[in-house]
Design an enzyme around this catalytic site. Structure first.
Site, PDB file in Angstrom:
ATOM      1  N   PRO A  66       0.861  -1.188   0.000  1.00  0.00           N
ATOM      2  CA  PRO A  66       0.000   0.000   0.000  1.00  0.00           C
ATOM      3  C   PRO A  66       0.898   1.239   0.000  1.00  0.00           C
ATOM      4  O   PRO A  66       1.917   1.264   0.705  1.00  0.00           O
ATOM      5  CB  PRO A  66      -0.802  -0.130   1.306  1.00  0.00           C
ATOM      6  CG  PRO A  66      -0.088  -1.147   2.131  1.00  0.00           C
ATOM      7  CD  PRO A  66       0.668  -2.017   1.191  1.00  0.00           C
ATOM      8  N   HIS A  67       0.552   2.227  -0.819  1.00  0.00           N
ATOM      9  CA  HIS A  67       1.460   3.374  -0.955  1.00  0.00           C
ATOM     10  C   HIS A  67       0.704   4.623  -1.392  1.00  0.00           C
ATOM     11  O   HIS A  67      -0.391   4.524  -1.953  1.00  0.00           O
ATOM     12  CB  HIS A  67       2.555   3.058  -1.981  1.00  0.00           C
ATOM     13  CG  HIS A  67       2.031   2.718  -3.339  1.00  0.00           C
ATOM     14  ND1 HIS A  67       1.710   1.430  -3.707  1.00  0.00           N
ATOM     15  CD2 HIS A  67       1.749   3.487  -4.417  1.00  0.00           C
ATOM     16  CE1 HIS A  67       1.265   1.431  -4.953  1.00  0.00           C
ATOM     17  NE2 HIS A  67       1.272   2.676  -5.412  1.00  0.00           N
ATOM     18  N   ALA A  68       1.315   5.763  -1.155  1.00  0.00           N
ATOM     19  CA  ALA A  68       0.743   7.052  -1.606  1.00  0.00           C
ATOM     20  C   ALA A  68       1.749   8.153  -1.320  1.00  0.00           C
ATOM     21  O   ALA A  68       2.649   8.001  -0.497  1.00  0.00           O
ATOM     22  CB  ALA A  68      -0.563   7.353  -0.871  1.00  0.00           C
TER      23      ALA A  68
END
Lengths: 154, 162
Positions: A66-68
């Site tokens: 999960p990334h942002a």
């Protein structure tokens, strides 16, 4: 080292089980925020969830990333959850995720962000590293595996 | 016996402090030997596509990131221009995109560079590490000498003494 100062002992969570991926993402964001690496916890969580809703970050071989990118993040930072039982992450291969890397970055850190995501995929390709991370008994052991070189350098 | 001039020097800049050490070394050499200085920053499109294929990125996500990479590139090149200007050296900068080592080597050939300067290569996570490959590939594929600028404090002393 690419991952130095991105994932630290304080942002490693071992023996994760019995949670859904949304709860786990929130826990990992909290871990990063508690370590002082993200000043706006709500904005960061919203960014990571928004990305996850557009498509699962569960990859193959038990890895999820999960990334942002979001305002208020200090450079490039992250957290790692290790689950021997595995978490349902709607992964590309249908299998459970055992190593869940949250990777977040400030908007102006695109190159280091790309480099960090790439480094995680490199680690994910090594069966030996994956299994040693999953069976690690302490955050220190996890960091050692993340930072080692699996091949001799020039 | 006279020393042959260095002619043109190409610095490969990426978003690392190591590549800025390379830039400072290149500026010092250019000033000392009267060489023409060039600096390039290559947007690693290859890696963006690799992460798309690995499903780390979803369709369109890599486009957003590419804009960010372009901003990084312009910022770093602008910093190199500032470092050079401070020492009275002109530098021609260019933002390129593609496979990093190929773009650097091709640019060196195109301008007839006598030397390519790169920053210290990070310890690889593995030989499959693309960033590691790029540094190694510049060394292997270049058709002119390649210099790795190691020893930040030595380089800083050299730059500061100009």
């Amino acid at each position: 080292m690419v991952l130095a100062n991105v994932i630290t002992e304080a942002t490693v969570k071992l023996d994760v089980s019995g949670v859904d991926k949304w709860t786990l993402i929130e826990d990992l964001v909290d871990l990063v925020a508690r370590c002082g690496r993200a000043s706006d916890r709500e904005a960061l969580l919203a960014a990571v969830i928004e990305r996850e809703e557009r498509g699962s970050t569960g990859l193959e071989r038990g890895i999820a990333i999960p990334h942002a990118r979001a305002e208020g993040v200090d450079g490039v930072t992250g957290a790692l959850a290790v689950s021997r039982d595995g978490i349902d992450f709607d992964s590309a291969d249908g299998g459970p995720a055992h190593l869940i890397f949250l990777i977040v970055a400030a908007p102006q850190e695109s190159t280091r962000y790309l480099k960090t995501l790439s480094a995680i995929t490199v680690i994910g390709k090594s069966e030996s590293r994956r299994s040693r991370l999953i069976s690690a008994s302490s955050p220190g052991e996890v960091i050692s595996v993340l930072e080692e070189n699996d091949e001799p350098s020039l | 016996m006279g020393v042959a001039p260095l002619g043109r020097i190409l610095i490969a800049v990426d978003a690392t402090e190591a590549s800025l050490v390379a830039a400072r070394y290149g500026i010092a050499l250019a000033r000392t030997y009267g060489a023409e200085l060039y600096a390039v920053y290559v947007i690693n499109e290859n890696l963006l596509q690799e992460l798309l294929r690995a499903k780390v990125f979803i369709e369109g996500e890599e486009v957003d990131l590419e804009v960010g990479l372009e901003e990084d590139g312009r910022r770093y090149l602008s910093h190199v221009e500032k470092l050079a200007r401070a020492k009275g050296v002109n530098v021609t900068t260019e933002l390129l995109r593609g496979v990093v080592h190929r773009e650097v080597v091709d640019k060196a050939t195109q301008i007839g560079a006598a030397l390519i300067i790169i920053g210290e290569i990070e310890e690889p996570l593995s030989r499959k590490d693309s960033f590691y490959d790029e540094g190694e590939m510049i060394l292997r594929r270049a058709r002119c000498p390649v210099l790795i600028a190691k020893g930040e404090s030595l380089v800083d002393d050299m730059y500061d003494s100009l």
